[in-house]
Structures are given as structure tokens and as C-alpha cells.
Design a protein around this motif. Structure first.
Motif, PDB file in Angstrom:
ATOM      1  N   ASP A 187       0.844  -1.197   0.000  1.00  0.00           N
ATOM      2  CA  ASP A 187       0.000   0.000   0.000  1.00  0.00           C
ATOM      3  C   ASP A 187       0.875   1.243   0.000  1.00  0.00           C
ATOM      4  O   ASP A 187       1.775   1.371   0.840  1.00  0.00           O
ATOM      5  CB  ASP A 187      -0.898   0.022   1.238  1.00  0.00           C
ATOM      6  CG  ASP A 187      -1.944  -1.069   1.214  1.00  0.00           C
ATOM      7  OD1 ASP A 187      -2.403  -1.422   0.112  1.00  0.00           O
ATOM      8  OD2 ASP A 187      -2.296  -1.575   2.301  1.00  0.00           O
ATOM      9  N   THR A 189       0.689   5.695  -0.537  1.00  0.00           N
ATOM     10  CA  THR A 189      -0.177   6.869  -0.598  1.00  0.00           C
ATOM     11  C   THR A 189       0.595   8.021  -1.224  1.00  0.00           C
ATOM     12  O   THR A 189       1.727   8.304  -0.827  1.00  0.00           O
ATOM     13  CB  THR A 189      -0.649   7.291   0.804  1.00  0.00           C
ATOM     14  OG1 THR A 189      -1.391   6.220   1.383  1.00  0.00           O
ATOM     15  CG2 THR A 189      -1.532   8.532   0.734  1.00  0.00           C
ATOM     16  N   THR A 207      -4.505   6.747  -1.806  1.00  0.00           N
ATOM     17  CA  THR A 207      -3.900   5.489  -1.400  1.00  0.00           C
ATOM     18  C   THR A 207      -4.197   4.410  -2.428  1.00  0.00           C
ATOM     19  O   THR A 207      -5.324   4.299  -2.917  1.00  0.00           O
ATOM     20  CB  THR A 207      -4.418   5.050  -0.019  1.00  0.00           C
ATOM     21  OG1 THR A 207      -4.099   6.060   0.941  1.00  0.00           O
ATOM     22  CG2 THR A 207      -3.798   3.728   0.419  1.00  0.00           C
ATOM     23  N   HIS A 209      -3.247   0.162  -3.645  1.00  0.00           N
ATOM     24  CA  HIS A 209      -2.616  -1.144  -3.394  1.00  0.00           C
ATOM     25  C   HIS A 209      -1.979  -1.591  -4.705  1.00  0.00           C
ATOM     26  O   HIS A 209      -2.654  -1.720  -5.722  1.00  0.00           O
ATOM     27  CB  HIS A 209      -3.648  -2.171  -2.928  1.00  0.00           C
ATOM     28  CG  HIS A 209      -3.032  -3.481  -2.539  1.00  0.00           C
ATOM     29  ND1 HIS A 209      -2.397  -3.677  -1.334  1.00  0.00           N
ATOM     30  CD2 HIS A 209      -2.932  -4.659  -3.223  1.00  0.00           C
ATOM     31  CE1 HIS A 209      -1.940  -4.907  -1.264  1.00  0.00           C
ATOM     32  NE2 HIS A 209      -2.252  -5.522  -2.401  1.00  0.00           N
TER      33      HIS A 209
END
Length: 370
Positions: A187, A189, A207, A209
Motif C-alpha cells: 500500500d 499513498t 492510497t 494497493h
């Protein structure tokens, strides 16, 4: 940037867990039988750095301190071709280069990223095919790997730093992407959108993934951040390291031998090391040596550089900051405060002239949730 904070989070336990993953591999291998342990050892590729360089090197480290040259290869050969894009072939450069200095007490480490476009004095080398490679007075740092392979890269790093590279570790495109997939992705951001046609990465602010291929594009992105140079990309690479450590720390590997085995298989398959490190036992030994070092004891910086007078698209080590940095590490000292002050506040501000005050340390791209 100097990565030092006091608050302990699962991410800050991540480095320790990642190191002990290797130790766990020994136990898993023993439980699955000798064939499994043999397979992990067989996954690792190695290069006889010491044998090929001989004695014409900086003195060996003493008192317990040691240095590791970590390279990310941009090879287009084999499985790397479809991931990297562009022409495929047998040549490669060290797109990522980090000098890791571990102190004598094994309680802290300094990581210095060397921009690939840094002009350095490249020593005479011998190519992997045995052909001599002439010295060059002003060559890009990453060209050393292209013309002379890992041995020339190590020799060039030693000439630049004045320090012996006690160990060498390399990961290529395919190995990195596979490793990220093995830990379930990461993850990240970002506070600004990223659109880089060269790496293929397009991210809105927010954000995300990332799987292996997107994570690879993230660490390769440079035109989408900062001044378009390698400096912005280095900042993204630092943040990816933190994101990966955070993800590894959430896997519960100590209670999941299957996940540990899968990660160990990917990890060892991704590595090329010097001959002294080319076994699970040796890697576990290093993990044990580093067990006291967590992210709060890790200082990550980019080599101070300035635009080259001969070429605005290249940089050179900045005087006096770069020599002072290497001098400090040679004597097992901390990264000088003057170097820490020059680190960018975020990837969008990364440039040879960027400076950030201590109060402006909020990063615009960070791995995982705080």
C-alpha cells in the motif's frame, strides 16, 4: 532523508521480521527435508567479487563494521523484457544503487542512494567475458555495471567511496516484481497524481494497493515526479522499502510456515550475491547480525549532488558534502547533519539544489498507513 522517529508501529517491527524470515527459512527447510534446503541454496546466484578484484582494494573493514552494495539491475533479458519494456538483450545497468554501512556495534545502519546519472571516475575493469574495459574519467555510475558487470560496479563504488564493499546484493526487475507479489502487494499513498509514460504508472492522488508490476513501475518512475531526474525516483524507492517492510510485518510469518516458505523461495530466487553470501546459512548469519537494527536505527539519504557543468542532464558529487559523507562512514560515524538538511521534503521537490528544513519533512508519498 533521515528516517528516525520514536513511535513504534507494526511497520517499525517490519525490518526485524524481514531479517528473521531468513532465520525461519532454515527451520522450514529442516522440517521439509534436505531437498528443500538445497533448493533454496540453489536459487541464489553468486559472483566471486573478492577473487576477481584481488587485493587492490580499500582495506577490509575492522571492528565489526561492514558495507554492502545493493544494486537493482535494469536487465531486459529473459523474464525482465516483458516487465521493463523497450529492447531486450544481454546488457544491463544498475538502475538503483545503494551503499549500506552497518556500524561496528551492529546497532545502526546508514543507506546512501547513488543517483544513476552521477558522473564518476570509472576504473579499468574486466568484463564478464574476460575482455578488458578501459578506465573512464567521467562516466555515469550505472555504466560500470553495463560494461563490467557486478565486479566493475563494486570496484567503481569502492573508488567513489574509499570504502571496501564487503558484500554485494543484486535484484532484477522480475525478481522485484515477484517478491512484491509474494508478500501480497504493498500500500502506498501519494498526495499528488503520478503520470509517467515511460514506466507506465498512472496514479491519482490517494492510497493505492500495488501488485508486483505496478510496484516495479512505482520504483522506476522518474518523469512523473520532481524535476524528472533520478532524484525523485530515489525518493519513491525509499518509500517503497518502507511499504514492503510494513507488509512483511503484517504477514505473521512466524506462525505460517507455508507463507514463510513461499516468501523464502521468491526471495532467494530474486538474489544475486557475492560468493560469501550465496547460501541460506550465510544470509541467516547476516540477519542475526542485523537483528538490533529497526527502521528507527536506519538513516536513508541520497548522495549530495550538483548539476554537471559539462551536461545539465548529469550530476556530480557535491563538494564538500559528498566527501564529508563518505569520510564519516569510513570512520564509522553518523551521516553529517549538513547532508541530512539537504534531503528533499518529498519526491516532487527532489533536485540537485533542493533543500528542506527539518520542519518540512512530511513526505508526499509514503508506504502503507501510519
Amino acid at each position: 532523508m533521515g528516517e528516525k522517529t520514536g513511535r513504534r508501529t507494526p511497520r517499525r517491527r517490519g525490518l526485524r521480521i524481514a531479517l528473521f524470515t531468513l532465520a525461519g527459512l532454515v527451520l522450514v527447510g529442516a522440517g521439509l527435508g534436505g531437498v528443500a534446503y538445497w533448493k533454496l541454496n540453489g536459487n541464489i546466484h553468486s559472483v566471486d567479487i573478492s577473487g576477481q578484484l584481488g587485493t587492490a582494494r580499500p582495506p577490509a573493514s575492522t571492528g565489526g563494521a561492514f558495507n554492502v552494495l545493493v544494486l537493482g539491475s535494469d536487465s531486459r533479458s529473459g523474464a525482465n523484457g516483458s516487465l521493463a519494456g523497450g529492447d531486450t538483450g544481454d546488457t544491463a545497468r544498475s538502475d538503483t544503487a545503494m551503499v549500506v554501512h552497518v556500524n561496528q556495534a551492529h546497532t545502526a545502519a546508514s543507506v546512501v542512494s547513488i543517483p544513476r546519472d552521477t558522473l564518476v571516475s570509472r576504473p579499468a575493469c574486466t568484463a564478464p567475458d574476460g575482455k578488458p574495459v578501459a578506465a573512464a574519467r567521467s562516466a555515469m555510475f550505472n555504466s560500470a555495471y553495463e560494461v563490467g558487470g557486478p565486479v566493475c560496479a563494486v570496484k567503481t563504488a569502492e573508488q567513489l567511496t574509499g570504502m571496501r564493499m564487503d558484500h554485494f546484493v543484486e535484484v532484477d526487475f522480475a525478481g522485484f516484481a515477484a517478491l512484491v507479489d509474494a508478500i501480497g502487494g504493498v500500500d502506498v499513498t501519494t498526495t499528488v497524481p503520478i503520470d509517467d509514460q515511460d514506466s507506465g504508472l498512472r496514479l491519482d492522488a490517494g492510497t493505492h494497493h500495488l501488485g508486483g508490476e505496478q510496484a516495479l513501475a512505482f520504483v522506476r518512475t522518474r518523469h512523473g515526479v520532481g524535476d524528472g531526474s533520478d532524484l525523485g525516483r530515489i525518493e519513491l524507492q525509499k518509500e517503497m522499502v518502507k511499504a514492503m517492510l510494513g507488509q512483511v510485518g503484517s504477514l505473521g510469518l512466524s506462525s505460517n510456515p507455508v507463507a514463510m516458505w513461499q516468501l523464502g523461495d521468491r526471495l532467494t530466487s530474486a538474489l544475486t550475491t557475492d560468493s560469501d553470501l550465496a547460501s541460506v546459512g550465510s544470509l541467516v548469519g547476516m540477519a542475526q547480525t542485523l537483528k538490533k537494527i529497526g527502521p528507527e536505527q536506519l538513516t536513508m539519504v541520497t548522495l549530495p549532488v550538483a548539476y554537471a557543468a559539462s551536461d545539465p542532464n548529469r550530476v556530480v558529487p557535491k563538494t564538500p558534502d559528498a566527501p564529508q559523507l563518505w569520510a564519516a562512514l569510513r570512520t564509522d560515524g553518523a551521516v553529517p547533519a549538513s547532508v541530512l538538511r539537504e534531503q528533499p521534503a518529498n519526491p516532487a521537490q527532489a533536485s540537485p539544489s533542493a533543500q528542506a528544513s527539518p520542519s518540512a519533512r512530511a513526505t508526499s508519498v509514503r508506504g502503507g498507513a501510519e
